[in-house]
Enzyme design. Structure first.
Site, PDB file in Angstrom:
ATOM      1  N   ASP A   7      49.323  44.691  47.418  1.00 42.94           N
ATOM      2  CA  ASP A   7      49.361  45.546  46.560  1.00 42.94           C
ATOM      3  C   ASP A   7      50.315  46.480  47.233  1.00 42.94           C
ATOM      4  O   ASP A   7      48.593  47.715  47.862  1.00 42.94           O
ATOM      5  CB  ASP A   7      49.930  45.575  45.427  1.00 42.94           C
ATOM      6  CG  ASP A   7      50.467  46.384  44.711  1.00 42.94           C
ATOM      7  OD1 ASP A   7      50.627  47.284  44.612  1.00 42.94           O
ATOM      8  OD2 ASP A   7      50.730  45.626  43.197  1.00 42.94           O
TER       9      ASP A   7
ATOM     10  N   HIS B  83      54.712  37.419  39.848  1.00 37.54           N
ATOM     11  CA  HIS B  83      53.681  37.562  40.717  1.00 37.54           C
ATOM     12  C   HIS B  83      52.661  37.908  39.749  1.00 37.54           C
ATOM     13  O   HIS B  83      52.836  38.317  38.916  1.00 37.54           O
ATOM     14  CB  HIS B  83      54.166  38.831  41.372  1.00 37.54           C
ATOM     15  CG  HIS B  83      54.581  39.695  40.952  1.00 37.54           C
ATOM     16  ND1 HIS B  83      55.485  40.489  40.275  1.00 37.54           N
ATOM     17  CD2 HIS B  83      53.593  41.758  40.514  1.00 37.54           C
ATOM     18  CE1 HIS B  83      55.866  40.950  39.350  1.00 37.54           C
ATOM     19  NE2 HIS B  83      54.363  41.563  39.762  1.00 37.54           N
ATOM     20  N   LEU B  84      51.650  36.808  40.552  1.00 40.94           N
ATOM     21  CA  LEU B  84      50.226  37.203  39.779  1.00 40.94           C
ATOM     22  C   LEU B  84      49.367  38.616  40.209  1.00 40.94           C
ATOM     23  O   LEU B  84      49.704  38.538  41.491  1.00 40.94           O
ATOM     24  CB  LEU B  84      49.476  35.921  39.886  1.00 40.94           C
ATOM     25  CG  LEU B  84      48.465  36.126  39.650  1.00 40.94           C
ATOM     26  CD1 LEU B  84      48.477  35.950  37.832  1.00 40.94           C
ATOM     27  CD2 LEU B  84      47.646  34.723  39.999  1.00 40.94           C
ATOM     28  N   HIS B  85      48.915  39.409  39.544  1.00 40.41           N
ATOM     29  CA  HIS B  85      47.958  40.396  39.806  1.00 40.41           C
ATOM     30  C   HIS B  85      46.353  39.849  40.297  1.00 40.41           C
ATOM     31  O   HIS B  85      46.127  39.373  39.105  1.00 40.41           O
ATOM     32  CB  HIS B  85      48.209  42.021  39.193  1.00 40.41           C
ATOM     33  CG  HIS B  85      49.302  42.727  39.412  1.00 40.41           C
ATOM     34  ND1 HIS B  85      49.810  43.383  39.931  1.00 40.41           N
ATOM     35  CD2 HIS B  85      50.759  41.809  38.084  1.00 40.41           C
ATOM     36  CE1 HIS B  85      50.597  43.810  40.145  1.00 40.41           C
ATOM     37  NE2 HIS B  85      51.556  43.152  39.022  1.00 40.41           N
TER      38      HIS B  85
END
Length: 237
Positions: A126, A195-197
């Site tokens: 990120d 989107h996966l954090h």
């Protein structure tokens, strides 16, 4: 749009010398539909939200700056163009979109460092980490957001989590019980591409990060809740 916003402020007896009008620029638009932000009093915008409406940032452009740009002979402002509305079938476009930054990363059109990838998913850091370790697991196929998921996508979400765990382990995160996996809920998703954090350690995340990625946040839904809702209701609320 600006005059309309000002008229509303006048009706509310706002101090017209302390206002801010402007637009978010892609990929920072929370809703992929043109909308003008009308804020007053601008001097009292919370410090936790100030970064979102700072006219000196690349995230936010004032109405005056945009008008000046449009009236000049410069090229159009990136991202400000009319787009046809998507049909339901177009929310999953394997070819992606030239306007989607994550599609461009998936297609190798940027210099983003890919930490792990396969035929279906890829993972990278990120740009504005909310924890010591903060990675994004993205689908190669363009899926708008977590509310586009259906019951048949449960294996996809589980594979996203598995890739996130693998990258955390590769980066020497030893305590996998102190991690947070989840998605931002529209309209609070900064990039309209699923989107996966993956964040760790969750226990040391600061106050601002907890607002954005905490389990009690109105913006964020944990992956456990997403899977539970998909199994029970077949969709994400």
């Amino acid at each position: 749009m600006a005059e309309f916003g000002k008229a509303v402020l006048r009706d509310m007896n706002a101090d017209m010398n302390d206002i801010s009008l402007g637009f978010h620029q892609p990929p920072y638009t929370s809703v992929d539909h043109l909308h003008l932000h009308v804020l007053a009093p601008s001097s009292r915008i919370s410090e936790y939200l100030g970064y979102k409406f700072n006219p000196k940032s690349s995230r936010f452009v004032t109405d005056k700056h945009l008008l000046k740009h449009l009236k000049s002979k410069d090229p159009p402002v990136k991202g400000f163009k009319r787009k046809a509305l998507k049909t339901p079938m177009e929310t999953r476009d394997a070819s992606g979109s030239e306007d989607c930054p994550f599609c461009r990363i998936a297609q190798g059109q940027t210099d983003a460092e890919i930490l792990l990838s396969d035929d279906e998913l890829l993972c990278f850091r990120d740009m504005k980490p909310g924890a010591t370790h903060h990675y994004l697991v993205v689908t190669r196929t363009h899926i708008d957001n977590c509310k586009s998921l259906q019951e048949g996508d449960i294996p996809l979400v589980e594979r996203m989590v598995e890739m996130g765990r693998t990258v955390l382990e590769k980066n020497k995160v030893s305590n996998l019980d102190d991690v947070r996996f989840g998605f931002h809920i529209p309209p609070f998703s900064s990039v309209p591409h699923l989107h996966l954090h993956a964040l760790a350690p969750a226990s040391t995340m600061g106050f601002k990060s907890q607002l954005r990625y905490g389990p009690q946040s109105h913006w964020f839904i944990t992956v456990d809740k997403v899977l539970s809702q998909l199994k029970i209701r077949g969709k994400v609320n």
